[in-house]
Design a protein around this motif. Structure first.
Motif, PDB file in Angstrom:
ATOM      1  N   ASP A 240       0.839  -1.208   0.000  1.00  0.00           N
ATOM      2  CA  ASP A 240       0.000   0.000   0.000  1.00  0.00           C
ATOM      3  C   ASP A 240       0.868   1.250   0.000  1.00  0.00           C
ATOM      4  N   THR A 241       2.053   1.156  -0.621  1.00  0.00           N
ATOM      5  CA  THR A 241       3.023   2.270  -0.573  1.00  0.00           C
ATOM      6  C   THR A 241       3.581   2.569  -1.967  1.00  0.00           C
ATOM      7  N   ASP A 242       2.716   2.570  -2.973  1.00  0.00           N
ATOM      8  CA  ASP A 242       3.181   2.775  -4.350  1.00  0.00           C
ATOM      9  C   ASP A 242       3.890   4.115  -4.528  1.00  0.00           C
ATOM     10  N   SER A 243       3.395   5.164  -3.854  1.00  0.00           N
ATOM     11  CA  SER A 243       4.013   6.489  -4.018  1.00  0.00           C
ATOM     12  C   SER A 243       5.425   6.489  -3.425  1.00  0.00           C
ATOM     13  N   PHE A 244       5.625   5.760  -2.325  1.00  0.00           N
ATOM     14  CA  PHE A 244       6.955   5.664  -1.723  1.00  0.00           C
ATOM     15  C   PHE A 244       7.905   4.906  -2.651  1.00  0.00           C
ATOM     16  N   MET A 245       7.402   3.830  -3.256  1.00  0.00           N
ATOM     17  CA  MET A 245       8.227   3.059  -4.185  1.00  0.00           C
ATOM     18  C   MET A 245       8.648   3.936  -5.362  1.00  0.00           C
ATOM     19  N   GLN A 246       7.731   4.765  -5.842  1.00  0.00           N
ATOM     20  CA  GLN A 246       8.046   5.674  -6.945  1.00  0.00           C
ATOM     21  C   GLN A 246       9.093   6.707  -6.526  1.00  0.00           C
ATOM     22  N   GLU A 247       8.970   7.174  -5.283  1.00  0.00           N
ATOM     23  CA  GLU A 247       9.958   8.129  -4.743  1.00  0.00           C
ATOM     24  C   GLU A 247      11.362   7.517  -4.744  1.00  0.00           C
ATOM     25  N   LEU A 248      11.458   6.249  -4.312  1.00  0.00           N
ATOM     26  CA  LEU A 248      12.758   5.565  -4.284  1.00  0.00           C
ATOM     27  C   LEU A 248      13.337   5.426  -5.694  1.00  0.00           C
ATOM     28  N   LYS A 249      12.479   5.092  -6.647  1.00  0.00           N
ATOM     29  CA  LYS A 249      12.953   4.917  -8.024  1.00  0.00           C
ATOM     30  C   LYS A 249      13.412   6.249  -8.627  1.00  0.00           C
ATOM     31  N   THR A 250      12.714   7.307  -8.266  1.00  0.00           N
ATOM     32  CA  THR A 250      13.115   8.644  -8.732  1.00  0.00           C
ATOM     33  C   THR A 250      14.475   9.029  -8.136  1.00  0.00           C
ATOM     34  N   MET A 251      14.659   8.749  -6.837  1.00  0.00           N
ATOM     35  CA  MET A 251      15.944   9.016  -6.171  1.00  0.00           C
ATOM     36  C   MET A 251      17.094   8.253  -6.835  1.00  0.00           C
ATOM     37  N   SER A 252      16.780   7.072  -7.373  1.00  0.00           N
ATOM     38  CA  SER A 252      17.814   6.147  -7.858  1.00  0.00           C
ATOM     39  C   SER A 252      18.098   6.278  -9.347  1.00  0.00           C
ATOM     40  N   LYS A 253      17.302   7.056 -10.045  1.00  0.00           N
ATOM     41  CA  LYS A 253      17.348   6.988 -11.516  1.00  0.00           C
ATOM     42  C   LYS A 253      18.673   7.429 -12.137  1.00  0.00           C
ATOM     43  N   ASP A 254      19.461   8.240 -11.417  1.00  0.00           N
ATOM     44  CA  ASP A 254      20.737   8.692 -11.981  1.00  0.00           C
ATOM     45  C   ASP A 254      21.916   7.814 -11.542  1.00  0.00           C
ATOM     46  N   ASP A 255      21.626   6.649 -10.946  1.00  0.00           N
ATOM     47  CA  ASP A 255      22.696   5.718 -10.550  1.00  0.00           C
ATOM     48  C   ASP A 255      22.340   4.327 -11.076  1.00  0.00           C
ATOM     49  N   ASN A 256      23.018   3.916 -12.147  1.00  0.00           N
ATOM     50  CA  ASN A 256      22.659   2.637 -12.773  1.00  0.00           C
ATOM     51  C   ASN A 256      23.147   1.419 -11.990  1.00  0.00           C
ATOM     52  N   ARG A 257      23.794   1.662 -10.845  1.00  0.00           N
ATOM     53  CA  ARG A 257      24.193   0.528  -9.985  1.00  0.00           C
ATOM     54  C   ARG A 257      23.032   0.043  -9.114  1.00  0.00           C
ATOM     55  N   ILE A 258      21.943   0.819  -9.051  1.00  0.00           N
ATOM     56  CA  ILE A 258      20.812   0.471  -8.176  1.00  0.00           C
ATOM     57  C   ILE A 258      19.753  -0.282  -8.974  1.00  0.00           C
ATOM     58  N   ILE A 259      19.425  -1.475  -8.492  1.00  0.00           N
ATOM     59  CA  ILE A 259      18.485  -2.350  -9.206  1.00  0.00           C
ATOM     60  C   ILE A 259      17.267  -2.626  -8.322  1.00  0.00           C
TER      61      ILE A 259
END
Length: 374
Positions: A240-259
Motif C-alpha cells: 500500500d506504498t506505491d508512491s513511496f516506491m516511486q519516490e525511491l525509483k526517482t531518487m535512484s534513476k541517476d545511478d545505474n548501480r541500483i536495481i
C-alpha cells in the motif's frame, strides 16, 4: 492435549511470503498439523499485495484454508477480513483462536465471548508505522492493542523491547517467543545472472517490503555516495506504498548501480540471499525481522541499524550503525566494501549462529504450551 487440538488462525493475508506474519503463520501451521493439530487458516480474499501474478492458493498439506470476505480498499482489507475471520472463529468448533498482529486483535473479544481460548501474537507496535500514524487506521490498531491486553488469554511478543512496552504501558505480562529460521540450501547464481546480471558477491542486498520505516531512503541516499563497483539490489514489493516506491525509483534513476527487482520468491529469492556480498537492514522500526534471520541463515554478513529488535538478533555477529544516522551508515557501508576480509569473517559465523539461536520447532513447542495453559 491428547485429543486433536482445533486451532483457528487469522491476521495473515494468506499462506505466502507477502510479509513476516505470513511466513510465521505458514511455519507454525505446517508444524502444528505435523504434530497432530487440526488447523484452519482464515485468509483474505483478493490478490497478493504485489499483484495477481503472485497469487498462490497452495493447499499446504493438512491445513484447512478458508478465504473470508474482504473489502479490497486500502485500510479496509485488514479490518473487513479480520472481522469475518473472528466471526467464523467464534462460531466454529475451535479450542484456540490465535490472532496475529494488533489490528486483527481488535476483534479478540468476539471469539472470547463465545468461550474460545484467545492467543494474540504482537509482531510489532504497528501504530508506530508511518502508514498508520494518523486517521482511522491508527485508532483501530491502538484499540486492537488495548483489546489484546483486555481479552487475550495469552499474548506472545517477538522482542524484549515490546515485552517491556506491554509491562510498562499496561502492566500486562507477555510471553517472549521469537521467530525461527530454517537452514536453507545455498544456490549458485543463475536466474539472477540471466535477469539482472548479478554474480556472487557483486551486490549489496536489501530485501523486504518497500515501506518508509525500513530506512530505504537513507540506504539509497548513502549508496549513491559510496565508492564501489558493487550494485545495490532492492528486492521487495509495495505494501500500500506505491508512491513511496516511486519516490525511491526517482531518487535512484541517476545511478545505474541500483536495481529494483520487485517482489521475489522461490529460486530467485534463494539465489539473491545465497550470493549477496552483504545484506543490509537499515530500519527505524521492526517487529522481529524475519528477513534478517533468513539472510544470516544463508551465511550473509549483515549491516543493521542499532534498534533493539535488530541488535537482539545479531548480537556481535554483524556490522551495526546508529539508527537513521546517514553519516554512520555511509562509513560502515564504505568500510564493508573496502574490507572484504571483515565481511568474510562475519559470513563464516552467521549461519551456525542464527540456526542454533532461532528454531521453528522450539517456537511451536513454546506456543503449544500456551495453548494448553488453563
Amino acid at each position: 492435549m491428547k485429543n486433536k487440538l482445533a486451532i483457528s488462525m487469522f491476521g495473515q493475508k494468506r499462506l505466502s511470503r507477502e510479509g513476516g506474519i505470513e511466513i510465521v503463520v505458514k511455519e507454525l501451521c505446517t508444524r502444528m498439523v505435523r504434530d497432530g493439530c487440526a488447523v484452519t487458516c482464515y485468509n483474505r480474499s483478493g490478490h497478493h499485495v504485489s499483484g495477481a501474478e503472485y497469487d498462490q492458493k497452495t493447499e499446504y498439506e493438512g491445513i484447512r484454508q478458508k478465504y473470508v470476505p474482504t473489502i479490497e480498499k486500502k485500510g479496509l482489507a485488514a479490518v473487513s477480513s479480520s472481522a469475518f475471520a473472528a466471526l467464523y472463529s467464534a462460531f466454529g468448533k475451535y479450542d484456540v483462536v490465535h490472532i496475529h498482529a494488533e489490528g486483527p486483535a481488535f476483534f479478540s473479544w468476539l471469539p472470547k465471548l463465545f468461550g474460545k481460548k484467545v492467543v494474540v501474537t504482537v509482531h510489532g507496535i504497528d501504530w508506530q508505522r508511518e502508514k498508520w500514524k494518523s486517521g482511522f487506521g491508527s485508532k483501530f490498531i491502538r484499540q486492537g492493542e488495548k483489546n489484546a491486553v483486555k481479552y487475550a488469554d495469552e499474548i506472545i511478543v517477538l522482542s524484549k523491547g515490546v515485552q517491556d512496552y506491554f509491562e510498562d504501558t499496561y502492566g500486562r505480562k507477555t510471553h517472549f517467543i521469537p521467530n525461527g529460521v530454517n537452514r536453507p540450501e545455498i544456490r549458485q547464481a543463475k536466474l539472477i545472472t540471466e535477469k539482472f546480471g548479478l554474480t556472487k558477491d557483486s551486490y549489496i542486498l536489501f530485501l523486504g517490503r518497500l515501506v518508509p520505516e525500513k530506512g530505504i531512503r537513507y540506504l539509497v541516499e548513502v549508496f549513491k555516495k559510496i565508492d564501489t563497483d558493487k550494485k545495490l539490489v532492492i528486492a521487495g514489493g509495495s505494501s500500500d506504498t506505491d508512491s513511496f516506491m516511486q519516490e525511491l525509483k526517482t531518487m535512484s534513476k541517476d545511478d545505474n548501480r541500483i536495481i529494483f527487482t520487485g517482489f521475489v520468491q522461490g529460486e530467485m529469492l534463494d539465489e539473491l540471499y545465497s550470493n549477496a556480498y552483504i545484506y543490509t537492514l537499515p530500519s527505524d522500526l521492526e517487529g522481529m525481522p524475519l528477513s534478517l534471520l533468513e539472510a544470516m541463515s544463508y551465511g550473509n554478513c549483515c549491516l543493521v541499524s542499532d534498534i533493539p529488535e535488530c541488535v537482539e538478533v545479531v548480537e556481535d555477529k554483524a556490522m551495526i550503525f546508529k539508527k537513521s544516522d546517514v553519516k554512520d551508515l555511509r562509513e560502515k557501508l564504505q568500510d564493508a566494501c573496502d574490507h572484504p576480509e571483515k565481511v568474510l569473517e562475519l559470513k563464516k559465523q552467521a549461519s551456525d549462529f542464527i540456526c542454533a539461536k532461532y528454531n521453528w520447532d522450539k517456537v511451536v513447542e513454546e506456543t503449544m504450551k500456551l495453548y494448553g495453559r488453563k
